[in-house]
Design a protein around this motif. Structure first.
Motif, PDB file in Angstrom:
ATOM      1  N   THR A   7       0.847  -1.204   0.000  1.00 49.06           N
ATOM      2  CA  THR A   7       0.000   0.000   0.000  1.00 49.06           C
ATOM      3  C   THR A   7       0.879   1.248   0.000  1.00 49.06           C
ATOM      4  N   PRO A   8       0.442   2.329  -0.664  1.00 44.10           N
ATOM      5  CA  PRO A   8      -0.809   2.377  -1.417  1.00 44.10           C
ATOM      6  C   PRO A   8      -0.642   1.732  -2.793  1.00 44.10           C
ATOM      7  N   LYS A   9      -1.741   1.508  -3.461  1.00 43.16           N
ATOM      8  CA  LYS A   9      -1.679   0.952  -4.805  1.00 43.16           C
ATOM      9  C   LYS A   9      -1.327   2.050  -5.807  1.00 43.16           C
ATOM     10  N   TYR A  10      -1.827   3.227  -5.577  1.00 41.36           N
ATOM     11  CA  TYR A  10      -1.532   4.375  -6.446  1.00 41.36           C
ATOM     12  C   TYR A  10      -1.071   5.528  -5.569  1.00 41.36           C
ATOM     13  N   LEU A  11      -0.103   6.278  -6.070  1.00 39.66           N
ATOM     14  CA  LEU A  11       0.406   7.410  -5.309  1.00 39.66           C
ATOM     15  C   LEU A  11       0.890   8.478  -6.278  1.00 39.66           C
ATOM     16  N   VAL A  12       0.366   9.664  -6.134  1.00 38.78           N
ATOM     17  CA  VAL A  12       0.820  10.805  -6.926  1.00 38.78           C
ATOM     18  C   VAL A  12       1.384  11.818  -5.951  1.00 38.78           C
ATOM     19  N   THR A  13       2.538  12.360  -6.263  1.00 40.33           N
ATOM     20  CA  THR A  13       3.134  13.333  -5.363  1.00 40.33           C
ATOM     21  C   THR A  13       4.005  14.302  -6.140  1.00 40.33           C
ATOM     22  N   GLN A  14       4.312  15.412  -5.518  1.00 38.12           N
ATOM     23  CA  GLN A  14       5.122  16.413  -6.195  1.00 38.12           C
ATOM     24  C   GLN A  14       6.601  16.175  -5.922  1.00 38.12           C
ATOM     25  N   MET A  15       7.401  16.642  -6.850  1.00 32.33           N
ATOM     26  CA  MET A  15       8.862  16.533  -6.718  1.00 32.33           C
ATOM     27  C   MET A  15       9.309  17.107  -5.395  1.00 32.33           C
ATOM     28  N   GLY A  16      10.274  16.471  -4.806  1.00 28.87           N
ATOM     29  CA  GLY A  16      10.845  16.976  -3.567  1.00 28.87           C
ATOM     30  C   GLY A  16      10.222  16.408  -2.304  1.00 28.87           C
ATOM     31  N   ASN A  17       9.055  15.795  -2.451  1.00 26.18           N
ATOM     32  CA  ASN A  17       8.397  15.232  -1.261  1.00 26.18           C
ATOM     33  C   ASN A  17       9.047  13.914  -0.846  1.00 26.18           C
ATOM     34  N   ASP A  18       8.704  13.481   0.376  1.00 27.25           N
ATOM     35  CA  ASP A  18       9.141  12.181   0.887  1.00 27.25           C
ATOM     36  C   ASP A  18       7.912  11.294   1.006  1.00 27.25           C
ATOM     37  N   LYS A  19       8.028  10.058   0.548  1.00 29.70           N
ATOM     38  CA  LYS A  19       6.882   9.144   0.614  1.00 29.70           C
ATOM     39  C   LYS A  19       7.345   7.741   0.971  1.00 29.70           C
ATOM     40  N   SER A  20       6.398   6.954   1.469  1.00 32.92           N
ATOM     41  CA  SER A  20       6.697   5.573   1.828  1.00 32.92           C
ATOM     42  C   SER A  20       5.696   4.627   1.184  1.00 32.92           C
ATOM     43  N   ILE A  21       6.180   3.454   0.835  1.00 33.09           N
ATOM     44  CA  ILE A  21       5.319   2.369   0.363  1.00 33.09           C
ATOM     45  C   ILE A  21       5.522   1.213   1.340  1.00 33.09           C
ATOM     46  N   LYS A  22       4.399   0.627   1.771  1.00 32.49           N
ATOM     47  CA  LYS A  22       4.495  -0.448   2.764  1.00 32.49           C
ATOM     48  C   LYS A  22       4.223  -1.799   2.128  1.00 32.49           C
ATOM     49  N   ILE A 105       9.319 -16.863  -6.182  1.00 33.54           N
ATOM     50  CA  ILE A 105       9.124 -15.518  -5.629  1.00 33.54           C
ATOM     51  C   ILE A 105       7.672 -15.116  -5.842  1.00 33.54           C
ATOM     52  N   TYR A 106       7.057 -14.617  -4.789  1.00 30.13           N
ATOM     53  CA  TYR A 106       5.675 -14.161  -4.853  1.00 30.13           C
ATOM     54  C   TYR A 106       5.657 -12.638  -4.848  1.00 30.13           C
ATOM     55  N   PHE A 107       4.948 -12.078  -5.814  1.00 29.61           N
ATOM     56  CA  PHE A 107       4.926 -10.625  -5.965  1.00 29.61           C
ATOM     57  C   PHE A 107       3.626 -10.014  -5.453  1.00 29.61           C
ATOM     58  N   GLY A 108       3.731  -8.792  -4.950  1.00 25.66           N
ATOM     59  CA  GLY A 108       2.557  -7.983  -4.676  1.00 25.66           C
ATOM     60  C   GLY A 108       2.004  -7.429  -5.980  1.00 25.66           C
ATOM     61  N   GLU A 109       0.937  -6.661  -5.893  1.00 26.56           N
ATOM     62  CA  GLU A 109       0.284  -6.162  -7.102  1.00 26.56           C
ATOM     63  C   GLU A 109       0.916  -4.885  -7.633  1.00 26.56           C
ATOM     64  N   GLY A 110       1.856  -4.339  -6.911  1.00 26.31           N
ATOM     65  CA  GLY A 110       2.545  -3.144  -7.404  1.00 26.31           C
ATOM     66  C   GLY A 110       1.965  -1.864  -6.845  1.00 26.31           C
ATOM     67  N   SER A 111       2.821  -0.891  -6.716  1.00 24.36           N
ATOM     68  CA  SER A 111       2.400   0.452  -6.302  1.00 24.36           C
ATOM     69  C   SER A 111       2.815   1.422  -7.396  1.00 24.36           C
ATOM     70  N   TRP A 112       1.812   2.064  -8.004  1.00 21.78           N
ATOM     71  CA  TRP A 112       2.092   2.998  -9.099  1.00 21.78           C
ATOM     72  C   TRP A 112       2.465   4.343  -8.499  1.00 21.78           C
ATOM     73  N   LEU A 113       3.701   4.746  -8.638  1.00 22.05           N
ATOM     74  CA  LEU A 113       4.131   6.049  -8.129  1.00 22.05           C
ATOM     75  C   LEU A 113       4.292   7.023  -9.282  1.00 22.05           C
ATOM     76  N   THR A 114       3.635   8.153  -9.194  1.00 21.77           N
ATOM     77  CA  THR A 114       3.784   9.215 -10.193  1.00 21.77           C
ATOM     78  C   THR A 114       4.322  10.447  -9.490  1.00 21.77           C
ATOM     79  N   VAL A 115       5.436  10.938  -9.954  1.00 16.87           N
ATOM     80  CA  VAL A 115       6.022  12.162  -9.395  1.00 16.87           C
ATOM     81  C   VAL A 115       5.803  13.275 -10.417  1.00 16.87           C
ATOM     82  N   VAL A 116       5.162  14.340  -9.992  1.00 14.54           N
ATOM     83  CA  VAL A 116       4.833  15.414 -10.948  1.00 14.54           C
ATOM     84  C   VAL A 116       5.580  16.705 -10.569  1.00 14.54           C
TER      85      VAL A 116
END
Lengths: 116, 116
Positions: A7-22, A105-116
């Motif tokens: 999580t999250p499955k989708y994430l949009v954020t602006q350049m320079g920010n800090d984010k985490s995927i769990k 190896i078992y994969f998660g469904e992926g987290s789409w990160l978009t940096v704008v």
């Protein structure tokens, strides 16, 4: 029950920010991974942890920091996000710390990160 | 319930044609609309639109948002076979305090096929 969930499955954020995927796995596996899939569909390993210990650390900017509080969790924290960080990030797990194809190896469904 | 509706769902045209893809939305709190191009697995970010009436352009692709009529269009001129993909529209309704959004609502996509 989802074996590897991120999580999250989708994430949009602006350049320079800090984010985490769990990421969490309920398979009882000892090893967890983070992969990055870029827009050319190429899957690259970033990190691997075995029993909370870092065992693979590919050439990744040090803005990327994995954290494994226990062997069922591996989180990915990214500082100072850049446009080029936009990608799908996959978490995965396996029973043993060997390279595949000898190890499933078992994969998660992926987290789409978009940096704008 | 928030909705994002794309049309057409699929479209087949010949190389060189111009296409217009549509995305209409109904969300409680609109913040931004994003367009993605998805080939196989990893999506490519195309545009983010926040203000009405301002065209964003990148090569042969352009997009515009109409916040009064609640829709956006994506135009592709002089199409090439490499433009064949699924084009996804997504709406952000909340930006969190960290400058990110993980509550995207996606449309079902327009499957575009460009024939030589």
């Amino acid at each position: 029950d989802t074996a590897v969930s991120q999580t999250p499955k989708y994430l949009v954020t602006q350049m320079g920010n800090d984010k985490s995927i769990k990421c969490e796995q309920n398979l009882g596996h000892d090893t967890m991974y983070w992969y990055k899939q870029d827009s050319k569909k190429f899957l690259k390993i970033m990190f691997s942890y075995n029993n909370k210990e870092l065992i693979i650390n590919e050439t990744v900017p040090n803005r990327f920091s994995p954290k494994s509080p226990d062997k069922a969790h591996l989180n990915l924290h990214i500082n100072s996000l850049e446009l080029g960080d936009s990608a799908v990030y996959f978490c995965a797990s396996s029973q043993e710390a060997r390279g595949w194809p000898g190890n499933t190896i078992y994969f998660g469904e992926g987290s789409w990160l978009t940096v704008v | 319930e928030d909705k994002v509706v794309q049309s057409p769902l699929s479209l087949v045209v010949h190389e060189g044609d111009t296409v217009t893809l549509n995305c209409s939305y109904e969300v409680t709190n609109f913040r931004s609309l994003l367009w993605y191009k998805q080939e196989k697995k990893a999506p490519t970010f195309l545009f983010m639109l926040t203000s009405s009436g301002i065209e964003k352009k990148s090569g042969r692709l352009s997009s515009i948002l109409d916040k009064k009529e609640l829709f956006s269009i994506l135009n592709i001129t002089a199409t090439q076979t490499g433009d064949s993909a699924i084009y996804l529209c997504a709406v952000v309704d909340v930006w969190d305090s960290g400058g990110g959004a993980d509550g995207l609502t996606f449309g079902k996509g327009t499957h575009l096929i460009i024939q030589p």
